[in-house]
Design a protein around this motif. Structure first.
Motif, PDB file in Angstrom:
ATOM      1  N   ARG A 128      34.040  24.549  49.831  1.00  0.00           N
ATOM      2  CA  ARG A 128      33.030  25.310  49.717  1.00  0.00           C
ATOM      3  C   ARG A 128      32.373  24.461  48.875  1.00  0.00           C
ATOM      4  N   THR A 165      42.186  22.978  47.429  1.00  0.00           N
ATOM      5  CA  THR A 165      42.024  24.082  47.773  1.00  0.00           C
ATOM      6  C   THR A 165      41.213  24.076  49.138  1.00  0.00           C
ATOM      7  N   VAL A 166      41.285  26.004  49.444  1.00  0.00           N
ATOM      8  CA  VAL A 166      40.447  26.176  50.385  1.00  0.00           C
ATOM      9  C   VAL A 166      38.894  25.643  50.179  1.00  0.00           C
ATOM     10  N   ALA A 167      38.789  27.049  48.764  1.00  0.00           N
ATOM     11  CA  ALA A 167      37.387  27.043  48.313  1.00  0.00           C
ATOM     12  C   ALA A 167      36.784  25.909  47.583  1.00  0.00           C
ATOM     13  N   ALA A 196      35.929  36.091  50.984  1.00  0.00           N
ATOM     14  CA  ALA A 196      36.246  34.729  51.108  1.00  0.00           C
ATOM     15  C   ALA A 196      37.637  33.738  49.859  1.00  0.00           C
ATOM     16  N   MET A 197      38.166  35.270  48.783  1.00  0.00           N
ATOM     17  CA  MET A 197      39.415  34.458  48.079  1.00  0.00           C
ATOM     18  C   MET A 197      39.999  34.848  48.915  1.00  0.00           C
ATOM     19  N   ARG A 198      40.669  34.865  49.820  1.00  0.00           N
ATOM     20  CA  ARG A 198      41.361  35.720  50.497  1.00  0.00           C
ATOM     21  C   ARG A 198      42.652  36.723  50.315  1.00  0.00           C
ATOM     22  N   TYR A 253      32.405  32.410  42.223  1.00  0.00           N
ATOM     23  CA  TYR A 253      33.241  31.814  43.150  1.00  0.00           C
ATOM     24  C   TYR A 253      31.527  31.617  44.255  1.00  0.00           C
ATOM     25  N   PRO A 294      48.009  33.142  49.432  1.00  0.00           N
ATOM     26  CA  PRO A 294      47.291  32.159  49.732  1.00  0.00           C
ATOM     27  C   PRO A 294      45.556  32.355  48.596  1.00  0.00           C
ATOM     28  N   CYS A 295      45.260  32.736  48.066  1.00  0.00           N
ATOM     29  CA  CYS A 295      44.779  33.010  47.299  1.00  0.00           C
ATOM     30  C   CYS A 295      43.744  30.750  47.431  1.00  0.00           C
ATOM     31  N   SER A 296      41.704  30.973  47.918  1.00  0.00           N
ATOM     32  CA  SER A 296      41.502  30.217  48.198  1.00  0.00           C
ATOM     33  C   SER A 296      41.424  29.209  46.869  1.00  0.00           C
ATOM     34  N   TYR A 297      41.043  29.258  45.799  1.00  0.00           N
ATOM     35  CA  TYR A 297      40.766  29.121  44.869  1.00  0.00           C
ATOM     36  C   TYR A 297      42.341  28.270  43.664  1.00  0.00           C
TER      37      TYR A 297
END
Ligand code: SAH
Ligand code: SF4
Ligand code: F3S
Length: 476
Positions: free
Chosen positions: A367, A362-364, A294-296, A328, A179-182
């Protein structure tokens, strides 16, 4: 009619390059030939990467040039393959009418048929003197093979099609479930699918029968291999042990490992199997717990260090390689300083450093990309310099020692060949006999450079001392 010619360029990772080998072998089986250059090709294929914006920009710019060429040569087939095909399928088909083929990484198994269809269509249109300007005008979309199609892993590989005589990559799994956020890779490559051990061993055996002596196994999280193969007890450790039995195999490596799956079972295999390459690519990404969270990534700095200590306690001759992302979202100067300190503490032998690049979806990317570009540049340069100092120190420690080198080819400097040690260290040495390419030779290191070492070729009987260059481990 003379054979049709293709030109294929890879823009991505090792898996992308291995996919390109598969594409080539399919095309050759259908009678296509490699064009001497892109200008003389009937089919131009781009095997693409989405991992950072820069990788995509190179392809967008290339497609701009191909658009102009296609005005002169409407029968030319232009194909976008790989991760961008998956990521941008709709855009490519609706907004880039000069693109004839969009083929995702899980549909390479029948690429030859897909290319053939596009070529036939274009030739037909050219013969009718219809301007093949847009797909809408010609009454159909370009050939899209993204969410369906034949996966390359189900095809029996033609082991003769490969760039190196002695070295080969072997895919052991596709996709990624982390699940890496980036990261865009799980979107472009889909879910993890491991190949059965027997299939991999069969392919490796056939490669070795054809002269390969070094195999590098590929997977995005290669040490998570097998977890989707329920009931088969398939793990990377078991796979390594099975491959190790192939008598003519001399070196066995695998990339890329995830820190969470560096299990005691795997550590035992790494310590016990002498044919294994002595480096572990174990990307840390950051040395700050806040950023890792934060990066999961699923581990802390402490947990990473503990795993590495367990490995080095059992197998002290391993060197560690890493990837890091700088800038990041929310990464503070203090977070970054922690990353520099962490890199030095582990004493990595080699690291790739990337500036964070937001990937849509992506999740990141939700942000704000709040570290200014100039600060990303600075962190990139500082971390690279810290890594270079470590690399040079390790290289200097080798001066005067003899290492075993698998010769890969001619070096950029005339009159020199180059190759790699069991630690994946690049070695250059004076020699002009290209018959040495693909063989293992002893080389005494005489000079340490930033990214490689220089040495002198020794007579073959000096090989004894050199099977594993015992560099003093300077890890945590
Ligand atoms: N599966 C491997 C590598 C995947 S991509 C792994 O998990 O280690 C290779 C490297 O690209 C990653 O390790 C990471 O450092 C970098 N990367 C991935 N996504 C990125 C992004 N959005 N911006 C910058 N670097 C990225
Ligand atoms: Fe991307 Fe993480 Fe998978 Fe690596 S493990 S491919 S960084 S999602
Ligand atoms: Fe790039 Fe796809 Fe490889 S995004 S890094 S080519 S898996």
């Amino acid at each position: 009619m003379s054979a049709r010619r293709y030109h294929l360029t890879s823009y991505g990772c090792q898996m992308n390059k291995l996919d390109s080998e598969l594409v080539e072998s399919r095309l050759r089986q259908r009678g296509y030939e490699a064009a001497a250059d892109e200008a003389s090709a009937d089919v131009v294929l781009l095997n693409t990467c989405s991992v950072r914006q820069h990788a995509e920009d190179r392809v967008w710019s290339k497609l701009g040039k191909l658009r102009l060429r296609k005005r002169q040569q409407p029968e030319l087939v232009v194909g976008v393959l790989g991760c961008m095909a998956q990521e941008h399928k709709r855009y490519l088909l609706s907004r880039m009418p000069h693109v004839d083929l969009v083929v995702g990484p899980s549909a390479f198994g029948d690429i030859d048929a897909t290319v053939e269809r596009a070529l036939e269509r274009n030739l037909h249109l050219a013969a009718e003197r219809e301007p093949a300007r847009t797909k809408h005008e010609v009454g159909g979309a370009g050939v899209l093979s993204v969410d369906q199609g034949v996966s390359g892993d189900t095809i029996r590989r033609d082991v003769r099609v490969r760039p190196h005589r002695s070295q080969a990559f072997v895919s052991v799994m596709r996709g990624c479930n982390m699940p890496c956020s980036y990261c865009i890779v799980p979107t472009t490559r889909g879910d993890e699918v491991s190949r059965p051990i027997a299939d991999i061993v069969d392919e490796a055996q056939r490669l070795c029968d054809d002269g390969v002596t070094e195999i590098t196994l590929l997977g995005q999280t290669v040490n998570a291999y097998g977890r989707d193969l329920t009931g088969q007890d398939a793990t990377l450790a078991r796979l390594l042990r099975a491959l190790h039995e192939i008598p003519s195999l001399r070196r066995l490596a695998f990339i890329t490992s995830h820190p969470n799956f560096l299990s005691p079972e795997l550590i035992a295999a790494l310590a016990e199997l002498p044919k294994l390459a002595r480096y572990l690519h174990l990307p840390a990404q950051s040395g700050s717990n806040a950023v890792l969270k934060a990066m999961r990534r699923g581990y802390t700095v402490e947990r990473y260090l503990a795993r590495v200590e367990q490995l080095l306690a059992r197998a002290p001759d391993y060197e560690l390689h890493s990837d890091f992302i700088v800038g990041y979202p929310g990464e503070t100067a203090a977070d970054f300083d922690a990353t520099v300190a962490f890199l030095q503490r582990v004493g990595f032998a080699q690291s790739y450093v990337f500036k964070y690049s937001p990937r849509p979806g992506t999740v990141a990317a939700e942000r704000s990309d709040d570290v200014p570009e100039a600060e990303k540049e600075r962190r990139n340069a500082v971390l690279l310099a810290a890594q270079e100092a470590l690399t040079v120190a390790r290289n200097r420690a080798l001066v005067g020692r003899t290492v075993e080198v698998l010769v890969e080819g001619e070096s950029k400097v005339a009159g020199r060949l180059s190759g790699r040690t069991v630690h994946h260290r690049l070695v250059h040495f004076a020699a002009s006999d290209t018959a040495l390419v693909g063989t293992y030779v002893p080389v005494r290191v005489t000079e340490a450079l930033a990214h490689s070492v220089v040495g002198e070729l020794l007579p073959a009987d000096a090989a004894e001392a050199s099977a594993h260059d015992p560099v003093e481990a300077r890890h945590a």
